[in-house]
Design an enzyme around this catalytic site. Structure first.
Site, PDB file in Angstrom:
ATOM      1  N   TYR A 111      46.967  33.506  31.518  1.00 32.00           N
ATOM      2  CA  TYR A 111      46.385  34.378  32.278  1.00 32.00           C
ATOM      3  C   TYR A 111      46.555  35.826  32.044  1.00 32.00           C
ATOM      4  CZ  TYR A 111      45.519  36.394  37.017  1.00 32.00           C
ATOM      5  OH  TYR A 111      45.270  37.171  37.889  1.00 32.00           O
TER       6      TYR A 111
ATOM      7  N   SER B 291      44.507  42.665  36.481  1.00 32.01           N
ATOM      8  CA  SER B 291      45.764  42.081  36.966  1.00 32.01           C
ATOM      9  C   SER B 291      46.849  43.136  36.556  1.00 32.01           C
ATOM     10  CB  SER B 291      45.904  40.691  36.876  1.00 32.01           C
ATOM     11  OG  SER B 291      47.284  40.674  37.102  1.00 32.01           O
TER      12      SER B 291
HETATM   13  P1  NAD Z   1      40.227  33.923  44.986  1.00 28.78           P
HETATM   14  O1  NAD Z   1      40.774  32.364  44.939  1.00 28.78           O
HETATM   15  O2  NAD Z   1      39.676  34.198  46.273  1.00 28.78           O
HETATM   16  O3  NAD Z   1      38.991  34.161  43.843  1.00 28.78           O
HETATM   17  C1  NAD Z   1      39.111  33.433  42.666  1.00 28.78           C
HETATM   18  C2  NAD Z   1      37.812  33.086  42.665  1.00 28.78           C
HETATM   19  O4  NAD Z   1      37.651  32.479  41.279  1.00 28.78           O
HETATM   20  C3  NAD Z   1      37.583  31.533  43.382  1.00 28.78           C
HETATM   21  O5  NAD Z   1      37.091  32.065  44.627  1.00 28.78           O
HETATM   22  C4  NAD Z   1      36.526  30.681  42.691  1.00 28.78           C
HETATM   23  O6  NAD Z   1      35.117  30.986  43.145  1.00 28.78           O
HETATM   24  C5  NAD Z   1      36.489  31.566  41.310  1.00 28.78           C
HETATM   25  N1  NAD Z   1      36.857  30.510  40.318  1.00 28.78           N
HETATM   26  C6  NAD Z   1      37.801  30.096  39.675  1.00 28.78           C
HETATM   27  N2  NAD Z   1      37.417  29.018  38.636  1.00 28.78           N
HETATM   28  C7  NAD Z   1      36.288  28.984  38.339  1.00 28.78           C
HETATM   29  C8  NAD Z   1      35.178  28.672  37.723  1.00 28.78           C
HETATM   30  N3  NAD Z   1      35.794  27.895  36.591  1.00 28.78           N
HETATM   31  N4  NAD Z   1      34.075  29.050  37.599  1.00 28.78           N
HETATM   32  C9  NAD Z   1      33.456  29.901  38.464  1.00 28.78           C
HETATM   33  N5  NAD Z   1      34.453  30.327  39.486  1.00 28.78           N
HETATM   34  C10 NAD Z   1      35.762  30.208  39.546  1.00 28.78           C
HETATM   35  O7  NAD Z   1      41.475  34.787  44.635  1.00 28.78           O
HETATM   36  P2  NAD Z   1      41.509  36.235  44.313  1.00 28.78           P
HETATM   37  O8  NAD Z   1      42.935  36.697  44.402  1.00 28.78           O
HETATM   38  O9  NAD Z   1      40.618  37.081  45.317  1.00 28.78           O
HETATM   39  O10 NAD Z   1      40.943  36.587  42.870  1.00 28.78           O
HETATM   40  C11 NAD Z   1      39.846  37.530  42.413  1.00 28.78           C
HETATM   41  C12 NAD Z   1      40.227  38.024  41.179  1.00 28.78           C
HETATM   42  O11 NAD Z   1      41.557  38.820  41.517  1.00 28.78           O
HETATM   43  C13 NAD Z   1      40.927  37.143  39.876  1.00 28.78           C
HETATM   44  O12 NAD Z   1      40.286  37.912  38.758  1.00 28.78           O
HETATM   45  C14 NAD Z   1      42.181  37.363  40.050  1.00 28.78           C
HETATM   46  O13 NAD Z   1      42.817  37.186  38.618  1.00 28.78           O
HETATM   47  C15 NAD Z   1      42.574  38.724  40.617  1.00 28.78           C
HETATM   48  N6  NAD Z   1      43.942  39.115  40.837  1.00 28.78           N
HETATM   49  C16 NAD Z   1      44.420  38.479  41.885  1.00 28.78           C
HETATM   50  C17 NAD Z   1      45.537  38.774  42.343  1.00 28.78           C
HETATM   51  C18 NAD Z   1      46.506  38.118  43.507  1.00 28.78           C
HETATM   52  O14 NAD Z   1      47.482  38.150  43.751  1.00 28.78           O
HETATM   53  N7  NAD Z   1      45.735  37.382  44.467  1.00 28.78           N
HETATM   54  C19 NAD Z   1      46.481  39.718  41.639  1.00 28.78           C
HETATM   55  C20 NAD Z   1      45.884  40.366  40.602  1.00 28.78           C
HETATM   56  C21 NAD Z   1      44.452  40.121  40.141  1.00 28.78           C
END
Ligand code: NAD
Ligand code: MG
Length: 293
Positions: free
Chosen positions: A196, A183
């Site tokens: 985080y 991120s």
């Molecule tokens: P998302 O909610 O679709 O995906 C996150 C997933 O993490 C969830 O679907 C869930 O299945 C899983 N998760 C959470 N807690 C868990 C646990 N205890 N055990 C197993 N699985 C668990 O959201 P996203 O934004 O697609 O996130 C995916 C990645 O992208 C993450 O690593 C997040 O940090 C990163 N990210 C997201 C953003 C944003 O703005 N959305 C920005 C930078 C990085």
């Protein structure tokens, strides 16, 4: 003739709130994962990929593109996300590939091992690990972060990456790849995301170090560091009130968050030897115009 990208949705978005981890099916507008301009060319033909958090958001978009590039996938998700996971499976199957569902909580080391084993058993091996699941809860003050919350964030975001990678490399042959989701907060910090951001900084250093460690085994290790992306993560963050979600991503140079379909092609790039055989140990920013130096 080259198709043009249709304009991506811009804030303001409808005010909305979900309980973590949230469901993609409830998000308005629905995130875009279809990548209609993307032309697949068999870059991952018959590869076998495990994608954690593959039910929704970035993970779903990666699952769909991997399938379009010829890979079979296994996706891990939490029990409350089964409906999203089934929707992702339908999308992968519609692209002509197999998709296996693995339900469980990555904060448990034993499940991390089981998760890899289930992926190997169902896919018949493992060539790509996408360590993508994460937990995020904004807090205004350091005093609000309980030891339990601190510990849980680390267990899901970085301990699981270690356990999954350790279990996965045991099965990986030269030519395999690991891609993690970092991120921008791991590069720049974030005053509301202390725990985080710290996990994402650790993830970056782990990625660079593991890349060096695995060079002789022919396994490349890289990470993608997105800015704001329209997924369930932020609308289900207790510290992001509906008024904030309405304006999510507005403060980027592009004045909008990314859609998952704009982030996912980097995961094909980093997993495919056709694209990135000389790239390992890189943290690839996808920030909508924010520059780092
Ligand atoms: P998302 O909610 O679709 O995906 C996150 C997933 O993490 C969830 O679907 C869930 O299945 C899983 N998760 C959470 N807690 C868990 C646990 N205890 N055990 C197993 N699985 C668990 O959201 P996203 O934004 O697609 O996130 C995916 C990645 O992208 C993450 O690593 C997040 O940090 C990163 N990210 C997201 C953003 C944003 O703005 N959305 C920005 C930078 C990085
Ligand atoms: Mg989800």
């Amino acid at each position: 003739m080259e198709q043009e990208q249709k304009p991506q949705p811009r804030p303001p978005y409808p005010k909305q709130k979900q309980r973590a981890p949230g469901l993609e099916s409830k998000l308005r507008p629905r995130p875009r994962f279809e990548a209609p301009l993307y032309k697949a060319s068999g870059k991952l033909l018959d590869k076998r990929a495990l994608i954690t958090g593959g039910d929704s958001g970035i993970g779903r978009a990666v699952a769909v593109l991997y399938a379009r590039e010829g890979a079979d996938v296994a996706i891990q998700f939490l029990p409350s996300e089964r409906s999203d996971a089934e929707a992702t499976r339908d999308l992968v199957e519609a692209a002509g590939r197999r998709c296996y569902l693995i339900e469980g909580d990555l904060s448990e080391e034993t499940f991390c091992d089981e998760c890899v084993q289930q992926a190997v058993d169902s896919l018949g091996g493992l060539d790509i690990l996408v360590s993508n699941a994460a937990h995020q809860m904004r807090k205004e003050k350091i005093e609000e972060i309980s030891s339990h919350e601190w510990d849980y964030t680390f267990r899901v975001n970085i301990y699981a990456y270690f356990h999954l990678a350790k279990a996965a490399v045991h099965h990986m042959k030269p030519g395999s790849a690991i891609v993690a989701t970092s991120s921008e907060t791991g590069l720049m910090g974030n005053k509301r995301l202390l725990d985080y951001s710290a996990t994402k900084g650790a993830l970056n250093a782990f990625t660079m170090s593991l890349a060096q460690m695995l060079i002789d085994r022919g396994i490349r290790v890289n990470a993608v560091a997105p800015g704001p992306v329209w997924t369930p993560l932020n609308p289900s963050d207790e510290g992001a009130p509906p008024e904030k979600v309405k304006h999510f991503g507005e403060d980027t140079p592009m004045k909008r968050p990314a859609q998952p379909e704009e982030i996912a092609p980097a995961y094909v790039f980093l997993a495919s030897d056709a694209d990135s055989s000389y790239i390992t140990g890189v943290i690839l920013p996808e920030l909508g115009g924010t520059t780092l130096m």
